[in-house]
Scaffold this active site. Structure first.
Site, mmCIF file in Angstrom:
data_model
loop_
_atom_site.group_PDB
_atom_site.id
_atom_site.type_symbol
_atom_site.label_atom_id
_atom_site.label_comp_id
_atom_site.label_asym_id
_atom_site.label_seq_id
_atom_site.Cartn_x
_atom_site.Cartn_y
_atom_site.Cartn_z
ATOM 1 N N ASP A 7 0.910 -0.983 -0.010
ATOM 2 C CA ASP A 7 0.082 -0.106 0.013
ATOM 3 C C ASP A 7 0.953 1.281 -0.007
ATOM 4 O O ASP A 7 0.527 2.245 -0.770
ATOM 5 C CB ASP A 7 -0.786 0.066 1.306
ATOM 6 C CG ASP A 7 -2.344 0.485 0.908
ATOM 7 O OD1 ASP A 7 -2.738 -0.252 -0.082
ATOM 8 O OD2 ASP A 7 -2.825 0.995 1.814
ATOM 9 N N LEU A 8 1.919 1.150 0.870
ATOM 10 C CA LEU A 8 2.544 2.491 0.801
ATOM 11 C C LEU A 8 3.187 2.975 -0.474
ATOM 12 O O LEU A 8 3.153 3.742 -1.062
ATOM 13 C CB LEU A 8 3.817 2.058 2.153
ATOM 14 C CG LEU A 8 4.784 3.213 2.051
ATOM 15 C CD1 LEU A 8 4.129 4.576 2.769
ATOM 16 C CD2 LEU A 8 5.807 2.970 2.968
ATOM 17 N N ASP A 27 12.086 -13.293 -3.079
ATOM 18 C CA ASP A 27 11.456 -13.331 -1.741
ATOM 19 C C ASP A 27 12.689 -12.565 -0.858
ATOM 20 O O ASP A 27 13.727 -12.954 -0.670
ATOM 21 C CB ASP A 27 11.304 -14.614 -1.323
ATOM 22 C CG ASP A 27 11.041 -14.921 0.064
ATOM 23 O OD1 ASP A 27 10.906 -14.052 0.706
ATOM 24 O OD2 ASP A 27 11.006 -16.029 0.610
ATOM 25 N N PHE A 28 12.310 -11.465 -0.461
ATOM 26 C CA PHE A 28 13.436 -10.610 0.342
ATOM 27 C C PHE A 28 13.874 -11.179 1.707
ATOM 28 O O PHE A 28 14.768 -10.986 2.120
ATOM 29 C CB PHE A 28 13.101 -9.042 0.583
ATOM 30 C CG PHE A 28 11.957 -8.992 1.282
ATOM 31 C CD1 PHE A 28 11.641 -9.032 2.761
ATOM 32 C CD2 PHE A 28 10.655 -8.318 0.638
ATOM 33 C CE1 PHE A 28 10.501 -8.769 3.186
ATOM 34 C CE2 PHE A 28 9.697 -8.004 1.185
ATOM 35 C CZ PHE A 28 9.429 -8.101 2.530
ATOM 36 N N HIS A 49 5.291 11.091 15.601
ATOM 37 C CA HIS A 49 4.778 12.273 15.006
ATOM 38 C C HIS A 49 4.164 13.529 16.129
ATOM 39 O O HIS A 49 4.949 14.392 15.858
ATOM 40 C CB HIS A 49 3.343 12.039 14.336
ATOM 41 C CG HIS A 49 3.294 10.845 13.404
ATOM 42 N ND1 HIS A 49 4.281 10.449 12.657
ATOM 43 C CD2 HIS A 49 2.429 9.905 13.227
ATOM 44 C CE1 HIS A 49 4.107 9.281 11.913
ATOM 45 N NE2 HIS A 49 2.910 9.068 12.184
HETATM 46 C C1 BG6 Z 1 0.750 6.623 10.697
HETATM 47 C C2 BG6 Z 1 -0.056 5.751 11.393
HETATM 48 O O1 BG6 Z 1 1.884 6.891 11.111
HETATM 49 O O2 BG6 Z 1 0.037 8.001 10.520
HETATM 50 C C3 BG6 Z 1 -1.575 5.762 11.159
HETATM 51 O O3 BG6 Z 1 0.485 4.510 11.707
HETATM 52 C C4 BG6 Z 1 -2.254 7.226 10.916
HETATM 53 O O4 BG6 Z 1 -2.232 5.030 12.128
HETATM 54 C C5 BG6 Z 1 -1.453 7.730 10.103
HETATM 55 O O5 BG6 Z 1 -3.637 6.852 10.502
HETATM 56 C C6 BG6 Z 1 -1.841 9.322 9.853
HETATM 57 O O6 BG6 Z 1 -1.332 10.040 8.899
HETATM 58 P P1 BG6 Z 1 -1.829 11.175 8.098
HETATM 59 O O7 BG6 Z 1 -0.943 11.850 7.166
HETATM 60 O O8 BG6 Z 1 -3.000 10.496 7.509
HETATM 61 O O9 BG6 Z 1 -2.198 12.168 9.215
#
Ligand code: BG6
Length: 465
Positions: free
Chosen positions: A15-16, A87-88, A234
């Site tokens: 996804d990322l 397969d890493f 964060h």
């Molecule tokens: C991620 C968390 O680091 O930040 C998530 O693991 C969270 O759970 C996300 O939803 C929030 O990021 P943003 O950029 O959408 O505020």
């Protein structure tokens, strides 16, 4: 030797990569920030040809890129993408990867570990079999391990292979436009910088409210919880930027040195103060989420009341609130100034980080007309309301990738910050759970547990929008 840069993404079908990394690289490519011969090597287990993968990438990029998607730009971008199946977690497979790099003369590397942290160590071991990999840079995603001990072990392993100044630990909040703006707003405006202390500020509130639940990440989230998922990384980063002393320069080590001083000055929370320092909640329905333990006590909401023990912030509370499945999505930093008298609303400087980006200042006026009533009004700058700013503002991941290419480290988390934050959060969490304090249930789409209103009792919602 060919000095073209190769981005290798482990976890290239996750996804990322689809939502954030490919759109970011596309934007960088379109705006000329990738070198003509830079390459993107996608590592995944599935059997795709380059063209198969490029077709999948097209859908995501067209949906998520900041800059307009065009077929021509995408063709230029896609020609840089190569898919390499392996397969890493299989150490032997790295011999093949090494050969691949040699055949294509790819010697200058940035490795992106877009995988769960339990795989970081395995990939580092595998890379010992790739010639010159140790000279490359590596970008890793949070969480850095599941706890302090795991994070420490992981860090040692990473630093034994990569040079410490080649390890870039992403905290994508540091790439957000308004987080980067905090220091400008604060330090270049004497009307704020001169008042930036407990003497003039009543409290500072940092909120990260989310309307989404745990979605597909129940397994990960259940072993993490709001404190580790959002606060330890964060929100502590933001706290340290808001509270730090002015660094001599805003780049690199000077800024980190000031930020770490703040984290180290957080007043330790003792057992007797825990009720005044932390309140946890869990949304109703969480226990039915996929991959969540049906008896889980993991918090999906956390409110904290913390103090930074230094002269500037003596006895002034910092409130942090974050939670999932709340009534709305909002992330902001509110600076609540001391009032002229208790019955009059405070001036508030609100730095809005998302979804609206901007800043407003609230102050008191006389209600116009034949009255002495005092009402609140605000000067409001909505940055994201203007298309021109929106399209010109790189997204967090784009910024971080660019910064890594340039060797600009100030907007990445440093190990000492992570370690200090882990220690603080692990301790406060342990104290809370040891005392069997409740994890308060709350109804989705509300403001969180009603008990939190009292905990945050200074917080008069009428004064905020
Ligand atoms: C991620 C968390 O680091 O930040 C998530 O693991 C969270 O759970 C996300 O939803 C929030 O990021 P943003 O950029 O959408 O505020």
């Amino acid at each position: 030797m060919n000095q073209n840069l190769t981005f290798t993404i482990f976890g290239g079908t996750g996804d990322l990569t689809f939502r954030k990394l490919l759109p970011a690289l596309y934007n960088m490519c379109v705006s000329g920030r990738l070198g003509a011969d830079d390459r993107i090597v996608i590592i995944g287990r599935r059997s795709y040809s380059d063209d198969d993968y490029r077709a999948i990438a097209r859908d995501w990029v067209s949906k998520f890129s900041r800059l307009p998607y065009t077929e021509e730009d995408f063709a230029g971008f896609a020609s840089r993408i190569h898919y390499y199946q392996m397969d890493f977690s299989d150490k032997e497979a790295y011999e093949g990867l090494n050969r691949y790099y040699q055949e294509h003369q790819l010697y200058s590397h940035i490795f992106y570990f877009a995988v769960a942290p339990r795989f970081f160590g395995i990939i580092v071991e595998g890379l010992t079999g790739v010639d010159g990999a140790e000279n490359g840079k590596v970008i890793i995603e949070k969480p850095f391990g599941e706890n302090l001990a795991a994070a420490d072990a992981l860090n040692q392993k990473m630093e034994a292979f990569f040079s410490p100044d080649h390890i870039y630990r992403i905290d994508h909040y540091l790439g957000k436009e308004m987080v980067r703006n905090i220091q400008t707003i604060r330090f270049t405006n004497p009307i704020f910088s001169n008042l930036w202390s407990a003497e003039h500020i009543e409290c500072i509130q940092i909120s990260a409210l989310e309307d989404v639940g745990v979605e597909t990440r129940g397994g990960y989230y259940d072993s993490s919880g709001a404190l580790k998922d959002m606060v330890q990384n964060h929100l502590f980063q933001i706290l340290s930027i808001v509270a730090m002393e002015q660094p001599e320069q805003f780049s690199g080590s000077e800024m980190h040195a000031e930020q770490i001083k703040v984290l180290r000055s957080l007043r330790p929370v003792k057992a007797k103060n825990i009720k005044d320092s932390l309140l946890l909640g869990q949304y109703e329905g969480y226990l039915e989420e996929k991959n969540v333990d049906p008896n889980s006590t993991t918090e999906t909401y956390a409110a904290l009341r913390l103090f930074v023990e230094n002269k500037r912030w003596k006895n002034m509370p910092f409130y942090i609130r974050t939670g999932k499945k709340l009534g709305h999505r909002e992330m902001d930093v509110a600076i609540v100034f001391r009032r002229s008298s208790p019955e009059i609303a405070p001036n508030i400087l609100n730095i809005k980080i998302q979804p609206t980006e901007g800043v407003y200042l609230q102050f008191n006026i006389k209600n116009p007309g034949d009255t002495d009533e005092i009402v609140q009004t605000k000067m409001d700058f909505c940055q994201s309301c203007l298309d021109i700013f929106r399209i010109n503002t790189p997204e967090a991941y784009e910024r971080m990738l660019d910064a890594c290419m340039q060797g600009e480290r100030s907007w990445f988390s440093q190990w000492d910050q992570i370690e200090t934050s882990w220690k603080f959060i692990e301790n406060i969490r342990k104290v809370y759970y040891k005392q069997n304090l409740p994890v308060y249930p709350y109804t989705p789409e509300t403001n969180g547990p009603t008990e939190a209103d009292e905990f945050l009792n200074h917080y008069n919602h009428e004064w905020f929008e």
